[in-house]
Scaffold this motif. Structure first.
Motif, mmCIF file in Angstrom:
data_model
loop_
_atom_site.group_PDB
_atom_site.id
_atom_site.type_symbol
_atom_site.label_atom_id
_atom_site.label_comp_id
_atom_site.label_asym_id
_atom_site.label_seq_id
_atom_site.Cartn_x
_atom_site.Cartn_y
_atom_site.Cartn_z
ATOM 1 N N ASN A 107 0.854 -1.191 0.000
ATOM 2 C CA ASN A 107 0.000 0.000 0.000
ATOM 3 C C ASN A 107 0.890 1.241 0.000
ATOM 4 O O ASN A 107 2.068 1.185 0.369
ATOM 5 C CB ASN A 107 -0.918 0.010 1.220
ATOM 6 N N LYS A 120 1.156 -0.970 -7.356
ATOM 7 C CA LYS A 120 1.063 -1.812 -6.177
ATOM 8 C C LYS A 120 1.288 -3.275 -6.574
ATOM 9 O O LYS A 120 0.953 -3.694 -7.680
ATOM 10 C CB LYS A 120 -0.312 -1.676 -5.513
ATOM 11 N N GLU A 121 1.827 -4.056 -5.670
ATOM 12 C CA GLU A 121 2.182 -5.469 -5.831
ATOM 13 C C GLU A 121 3.436 -5.675 -6.671
ATOM 14 O O GLU A 121 3.797 -6.813 -6.968
ATOM 15 C CB GLU A 121 1.022 -6.291 -6.384
ATOM 16 N N THR A 125 -8.129 -5.760 -5.736
ATOM 17 C CA THR A 125 -7.206 -5.256 -4.720
ATOM 18 C C THR A 125 -6.741 -6.381 -3.808
ATOM 19 O O THR A 125 -7.473 -7.348 -3.561
ATOM 20 C CB THR A 125 -7.863 -4.151 -3.877
ATOM 21 N N ASN A 176 -5.046 -5.538 -0.673
ATOM 22 C CA ASN A 176 -5.012 -5.093 0.724
ATOM 23 C C ASN A 176 -6.394 -4.899 1.341
ATOM 24 O O ASN A 176 -6.519 -4.444 2.473
ATOM 25 C CB ASN A 176 -4.194 -3.810 0.872
ATOM 26 N N THR A 177 -7.455 -5.248 0.611
ATOM 27 C CA THR A 177 -8.810 -5.206 1.178
ATOM 28 C C THR A 177 -9.599 -6.409 0.668
ATOM 29 O O THR A 177 -9.289 -6.976 -0.383
ATOM 30 C CB THR A 177 -9.567 -3.929 0.769
ATOM 31 N N ASP A 212 -12.541 -7.043 -1.105
ATOM 32 C CA ASP A 212 -13.435 -6.180 -1.885
ATOM 33 C C ASP A 212 -14.602 -6.916 -2.522
ATOM 34 O O ASP A 212 -15.274 -6.391 -3.409
ATOM 35 C CB ASP A 212 -12.642 -5.442 -2.966
ATOM 36 N N LYS A 228 -3.567 -12.263 -0.144
ATOM 37 C CA LYS A 228 -4.411 -11.609 0.847
ATOM 38 C C LYS A 228 -4.140 -12.199 2.225
ATOM 39 O O LYS A 228 -3.871 -13.393 2.376
ATOM 40 C CB LYS A 228 -5.885 -11.774 0.476
#
Length: 594
Positions: free
Chosen positions: A29, A67-68, A113, A115-116, A118, A135
């Motif tokens: 993040n 990200k990632e 995503t 980090n959540t 979703d 995750k």
């Protein structure tokens, strides 16, 4: 310093302040606060916060990469300001000021995503399973699975069991599901079968004298998916013991399961010893042979109360009642919703009454019950004022299924359900045989290799439907973890049991020649069981679907959306395997408006 890291992302603490470090991981993040970048860097071990200032060389690179992406950073560990300490993060007292960065692996735009949670659909998750496994929840589940398997191995070895491997390529076996078949290149027109379970091989190991065997066994069954069953393949703690009776097997498994669930159950209580419940009693009291004992309610057979009743809906039928105490405050909507729930289970309706403060019954069917009926019911159910009573009537199996589900639902809705506990039980005394409803034939109800209670004499003198077997299931919180049995080890018992199920002596010798041959050379009494690893982890992780505990599961249609299996095979390979394809005819696609 190491090429990629001096520390992992989860180990830095306040003691490391003023230390120069090198870290590698995924850009989890990123936040830009007043021109300063705060980045969460993640690896297998945890998350650490990076600080990147605008006047440093890494700023541009870490501002723009996706990200990632995988990066290596060099920097110095510094203390977080007191107001910025994160107590929920093991590394929450420190952060790393980045001095240098190297991009090791860039990432394309993400399909969802990381980090959540979703709410992405399962098909997309399985198509990109390598991302889904990043995750936190999924990573935790897979690591739990690894720890559980490691602990099982340690405990079984400590109990004197030897881990032995059994074949993957073998012959077909009547385990109750379809085999996965593997064509033989060397033997035209013949097939291997992937094992539905190592059943015959583990029995042969006992006959070979190994005494105590186990393995974390892969099993393959071509069956449809369910929430607690993954299609294609699954793993089980397969075990077998020689010179044992049923209670000896129970003792081993109760020890392993109790220790395992206490260690990994997150503080949830494990009830022990596990109660033994005969199959018939389980069906009567709980409506299921895998009862959820967290429910404090039981079903009661009240068929005799209505045997000669004028109430035609119940007269002469099997009637089961469920008394639910403390429902005086429940509105009419509760009863309507329970009726709707029963309808979803296949019921045509759900009759009910409620006991008033004066001991009289109210409700839709109260007017059909005589004073004698009411008195008998209140006594049989021990129904006090404020108790609601639900009824199901019909054939035994149908009523069991519907009222078993109603029992659990009513308990959840009214607080008669015990949370944060693992309630195990053994279901014992299964019938050896059952009658197929469509053909009328007698067939095995469970494992065909089980020893009948009473041995050969029972097979020769009793009605087959009255014969019980030394078979048992272990159940936890309404989930069947495994079936097991004390095995038959006598040739004549095997011949007779299969004869009752419609097999000729020649068919038995053809299908089970290896096992029979072994029985003729000194077979010890033996028994075992095979609790499912996937289901154990599902319960420990408190997941509703078994696929959440498997790294790379097939989807509900038995497809691997990541690797593209099953896939087509070219003509040259088919020829080499002596195969030709006969595909089903294509169904015409009807266009809108036709």
């Amino acid at each position: 310093m190491h090429r990629y890291r001096s520390h992992n992302c989860g180990e830095l603490r306040a003691a490391d302040i003023d230390t120069d470090v090198r870290l590698s991981g995924w850009l989890h993040n990123r936040r830009n606060l007043g021109g300063i970048l705060f980045i969460d860097l993640r690896d297998h071990y945890g998350i650490v916060q990076l600080v990147v200032r605008p006047d440093t060389a890494p700023y541009e690179a870490l501002s723009s990469i996706s990200k990632e992406s995988v990066v290596r950073v060099d920097g110095r560990v510094v203390a977080r300001g007191e107001e910025n300490v994160n107590p929920e993060l093991p590394t929450g007292e420190i952060e790393v000021e980045v001095a240098e960065v190297e991009v090791l692996g860039g990432a394309d735009p993400l399909p969802f995503t990381i980090n959540t949670e979703d709410g992405v659909n399962e098909e997309r998750r399985l198509e990109y399973r390598f991302l889904d496994l990043r995750k936190e929840r999924m990573h935790r589940n897979i690591m739990l699975r690894s720890a559980v398997i490691s602990t099982i191995r340690q405990k079984m070895t400590a109990l004197g069991f030897n881990e032995l491997a059994t074949p993957i390529l073998s012959a077909t076996s009547p385990e109750g599901a379809r085999d996965f078949l593997v064509p033989s290149r060397l033997h035209a027109g013949k097939f291997y079968a992937l094992p539905q379970a190592p059943q015959q091989f583990k029995q042969l190991l006992m006959i070979a004298g190994f005494d105590r065997y186990f393995q974390i066994a892969p099993c393959f069954r071509d069956e449809d998916a369910r929430a607690d069953r993954s299609p294609g393949e699954f793993y089980q703690l397969d075990m077998e013991m020689s010179f044992v009776e049923q209670e000896d097997v129970f003792g081993v498994i109760e020890k392993v399961m109790t220790d395992l669930f206490e260690e990994y159950g997150g503080g949830r209580h494990v009830t022990s010893p596990f109660p033994r419940i005969p199959f018939r009693e389980a069906m009567l009291k709980y409506g299921s042979d895998k009862p959820d004992l967290r429910v404090r309610l039981e079903l009661v057979d009240v068929s005799d109360v209505f045997a000669g009743s004028d109430f035609k809906a119940f007269a002469g039928r099997h009637v089961r009642a469920l008394a639910v105490p403390d429902t005086a405050d429940q509105p009419r909507k509760f009863f309507d919703q329970m009726g709707e729930f029963a309808a979803l289970q296949g019921a045509k309706g759900l009759a009910w009454v409620r006991v008033g403060d004066d001991g009289k019954l109210t409700g839709p069917i109260a007017k059909f019950l005589t004073g004698e009926d009411v008195s008998a019911l209140l006594s049989r159910l021990d129904a006090k004022p404020g108790t609601a009573v639900f009824f199901g009537a019909g054939e035994f199996d149908e009523v069991s299924k519907i009222m078993g589900a109603v029992r659990v639902e009513a308990a959840r809705r009214t607080g008669h359900f015990e949370e944060n506990v693992f309630r195990f039980c053994w279901i014992v005394d299964f019938p050896m045989f059952e009658r197929d409803e469509e053909t009328g034939r007698i067939e095995f109800s469970h494992n065909p290799f089980s020893m009948p209670q009473g041995g050969l004499e029972a097979l020769e003198t009793k009605d087959p439907l009255d014969i019980l077997a030394w078979q048992y299931d272990i159940v936890c919180n309404g989930v069947e973890l495994s079936s097991g049995a004390i095995r038959n080890h006598e040739p004549e018992v095997m011949y007779k049991a299969f004869e009752i199920a419609g097999y000729s002596r020649e068919e038995v010798e053809r299908e089970f020649g290896g096992m029979l041959r072994a029985f003729h050379f000194g077979a010890p009494p033996h028994g075992g069981i095979a609790p499912g690893i996937d289901r154990i982890v599902m319960l420990l992780a408190d997941e509703p679907n078994i696929r959440e505990t498997i790294a790379f599961p097939l989807n509900g249609n038995a497809q691997d959306l990541l690797m593209g299996a099953p896939s087509e095979v070219d003509e040259a390979r088919l020829k080499e395997l002596h195969l030709s394809l006969r595909k089903p005819p294509q169904t015409k696609q009807v266009k809108s408006g036709e």
